[in-house]
Design an enzyme around this catalytic site. Structure first.
Site: not given
Ligand code: IVH
Length: 696
Positions: A452, A340
């Site tokens: 908005c 890993k």
């Protein structure tokens, strides 16, 4: 009563601390198992892990050690006895032909040396030949071919049983529906692999999610495994999954025949030659563990340059004979190990939140953290996407947060670390008004984003201008973010049409704008008037319309205004356009402001027609007609058609004596039957088509 996520997390923290320091006791074994089961469920079923693989492994290994020391405490449903538990019920469950084991993990060269030593001891050899390949970070699948045909595709599930997801698997272009295993003496072949979504497609996919106000997926792996479980194969097709296959899990030979391979590397080559994507080019056959360690380290450096995510390397004993000799434990083979890579995670302190206004008014919270290096990049800003993410993760100002950056994927906050709080942390107050224009914000019921809705909100206008001029849209060189902001502040640039009516005299008065740079800017802007229609469509910033959809839309019309006459049904009939996109495009072209904007742009000299002549190059298909039928494996239908046009040919819609070539994909139907009756039509495969146009 079920334990809450929060409680599970705090149990996890405590157990991890103990595992690292004093060790976990037998009294805690049940709790440890429950915690592991919880994390397996988050990982395998929900695709939303809460701890790192390393942390999981630490706990898992503690359980293994406790059970080895106390065999009487082993229970049949312990996570060590069966990986994962509980499958989704949405798909039929199928049993794998042989269990799909997982790999043991290693994190450093010592672990690899240890693995090699054990392998040498068990085989009695002084040096072992390994095949080393990337460890793809996606969702594992199993594919069963019988008599050269794909008959089943399944998820890994718990390793014994998986979900039968054949219809979804068939949507993945890199998985051939037929493959000549018989040429290698095989009748049944079970192939294992990993389904991925590449970094670029993941980015596009997540942008669309965020744009819709949804929470984006944490990483490409979650996107891939989530997509495999969607109950709509067409949607799966739209998400552009890819698959790498990395092993032949099981096979039977044809009567009287034997297989023609003896090593893992040979099977990778065979799979590659059969039309699969296998790590044929990435793999390396190496003698001795030191060469393996070197290759793993070498590859880790290249990790970010790959178009897809890998989280390590897999080291496999190459010869099958030796693999058989080494055998396996209950959960992993002794002949393979995962190496890993270093986690790309780091902790930092959350300093404050800034709120950005997107092109469509969506308010995106951005966490400003103390700058911290992760995988070679300094991270100081991390998107929090929407208010729900902040609430679900209970993130507070002043918190220590765990940040992850997966490749060139945008960094995200995995979790806050409440155990490190000192009481001074402040909850986050989401704004009620737009940080740019101060209008009140709204949140639609089905959306996660606050918006908005002031169409002239300066932040939105700016974002729309940035997008219009950006590289992938109209590509206006010299009109980057800085200049747009400067011109906008001075009132020299207020809208998209204004780009083509700039007051160059006024700009010439500004510092840094000499005659030369003005001429350059002028020429750059002028040249974009001839950009192909699909770029303009993309540049308009229609919700959910990315570059691919823009191409599809452009392709469907002679002039952009034709889109006014497309119903939602008409739009849905186009390739890869689903209901959401169709609804958005329909609404966009039904809006009077849109039509006025487009007419203004046309009057300013922009190309709004689909000038197909751009394709009529002196290609070698001049005067030839083509028609595609059935499912293509390598190209999308629209790509294939575009290739015909780019090479000077014409795509026709029906079979007639005027047709020169019928290109036949899988499952072709009536068109093929009809074409067979007209002897002048040449019936060819997709590969032959690719050869004709010089692609293969
Ligand atoms: S071999 C019997 N090779 O990693 C061993 N696995 O726990 C079979 N993976 O879920 C695995 N890339 O899906 C192998 N090149 C590769 C791989 C690979 C990714 C995944 C696999 C499995 C996990 C291992």
């Amino acid at each position: 009563m079920t334990t809450s996520v929060k409680d599970r997390q705090s149990q996890t923290e405590t157990l991890l601390k103990k595992a690292k320091a004093v060790g976990i006791t037998t009294q805690e074994i049940d709790e440890l198992r429950d915690v592991l089961r919880f994390h397996e469920y988050r990982y395998y079923i929900q695709s939303d892990p809460l701890i790192s693989d390393f942390e999981y492994d630490t706990l898992y290994k503690s359980l293994e050690a406790l059970e080895t020391e106390n065999p009487d405490l082993v229970v049949p449903d312990s996570p060590t006895q069966r990986v994962g538990k509980g499958l989704t019920k949405d798909f039929p469950t199928v049993q794998h032909l042989v269990p799909m084991l997982s790999l043991d993990n290693s994190y450093n060269s010592d672990d690899l040396l240890d693995f090699d030593r054990k392998a040498r001891e068990a085989t009695g050899l002084s040096e072992i030949e390994y095949c080393v390949e990337p460890k793809f970070d996606g969702a594992s699948i199993s594919l069963v071919y019988e008599d050269d045909k794909l008959v089943r595709g399944a998820t890994r599930g718990d390793g014994m049983y998986g979900d039968d997801i054949t219809p979804n698997i068939r949507q993945i272009r890199t998985i051939p529906l037929t493959a000549k295993f018989s040429a290698h003496g095989l009748q049944t072949a079970e192939i294992r692999g990993e389904v991925l979504i590449n970094k670029n497609n993941f980015k596009v996919f997540n942008e669309a999610l965020v744009e819709a106000g949804n929470q984006p997926l944490a990483n490409p792996r979650n996107a891939a495994s989530g997509t495999l479980r969607i109950k709509d194969p067409l949607e799966v097709g739209r998400r552009k999954l890819e698959a790498f296959v990395y092993s032949l899990g099981y096979y039977t030979t044809l009567k009287g025949q034997t297989e023609d391979f003896t090593t893992h590397a040979e099977t990778l080559q065979m799979l590659y030659e059969l039309g699969f994507r296998s790590p044929e080019r990435e793999k390396k056959v190496l003698k001795g563990i030191q060469a393996v360690i070197d290759y793993c380290n070498e590859f880790e450096v290249k990790r970010d340059d790959l178009p897809y995510e890998i989280d390590g390397m897999v080291v496999k004993v190459n010869a099958f004979e030796l693999q058989d000799k080494l055998g396996m434990t209950t959960h992993h083979p002794r002949w393979a190990i995962a190496f890993k890579f270093k986690a790309r995670q780091a902790t930092s302190k959350l300093l404050r939140i800034e709120y950005q206004v997107g092109r469509t008014g969506n308010i995106g919270p951005v966490a400003k953290v103390e700058p911290v290096p992760i995988g070679g990049v300094m991270v100081a800003s991390v998107s929090l996407f929407n208010e729900d993410v902040i609430r679900e993760k209970d993130i507070r100002i002043g918190d220590t947060v765990l940040v992850e950056r997966a490749g060139d994927v945008i960094p995200y906050i995995v979790k806050a670390m409440p155990e490190l709080r000192d009481g001074t942390e402040q909850p986050i107050q989401f704004p009620t008004h737009c940080p740019s224009c101060n209008d009140p914000l709204f949140r639609a019921e089905e959306e996660a984003a606050w918006r908005c809705i002031n169409i002239v909100c300066p932040a939105q206008v700016l974002e729309r201008l940035f997008h219009f001029a950006s590289k992938d849209a109209m590509d206006i060189r010299g009109l980057g973010v800085a200049n747009i902001e400067k011109f906008y502040k001075l009132g020299l640039l207020t809208s998209i049409p204004h780009i083509y009516q700039l007051d160059y005299e006024a700009i010439g008065q500004l510092e840094g704008f000499g005659a030369k740079s003005i001429d350059k800017l002028k020429a750059a802007i002028e040249s974009t008037k001839k950009q192909p229609l699909h770029r303009l469509i993309f540049a308009l910033g229609i919700r959910y319309v990315g570059e691919t959809t823009a191409k599809t839309l452009a392709h469907a019309v002679d002039h952009i205004l034709d889109l006014q006459n497309f119903s939602e049904e008409d739009l849905k009939a186009l390739e890869d356009i689903g209901p959401k996109v169709a609804g958005s495009v329909h609404a966009f072209f039904k809006n009077d402001d849109t039509i006025e904007l487009l007419k203004t742009l046309e009057s300013l000299g922009l190309t709004l027609a689909n000038e197909k002549k751009q394709y009529a190059t002196a290609g070698n298909l001049q005067g030839l007609t083509f028609l595609f039928t059935g499912t293509l494996n390598k190209l999308k239908r629209s790509e294939a058609e575009e290739l015909v046009e780019q090479n000077g040919g014409t795509v026709v819609s029906g079979v007639s004596s005027k047709l020169a070539y019928l290109v036949v994909g899988d499952d072709a139907g009536s068109k093929l039957e009809k074409a067979k009756k007209i002897t002048s039509i040449k019936i060819i495969t997709e590969d032959q088509f690719l050869k004709i146009i010089g692609r293969e």
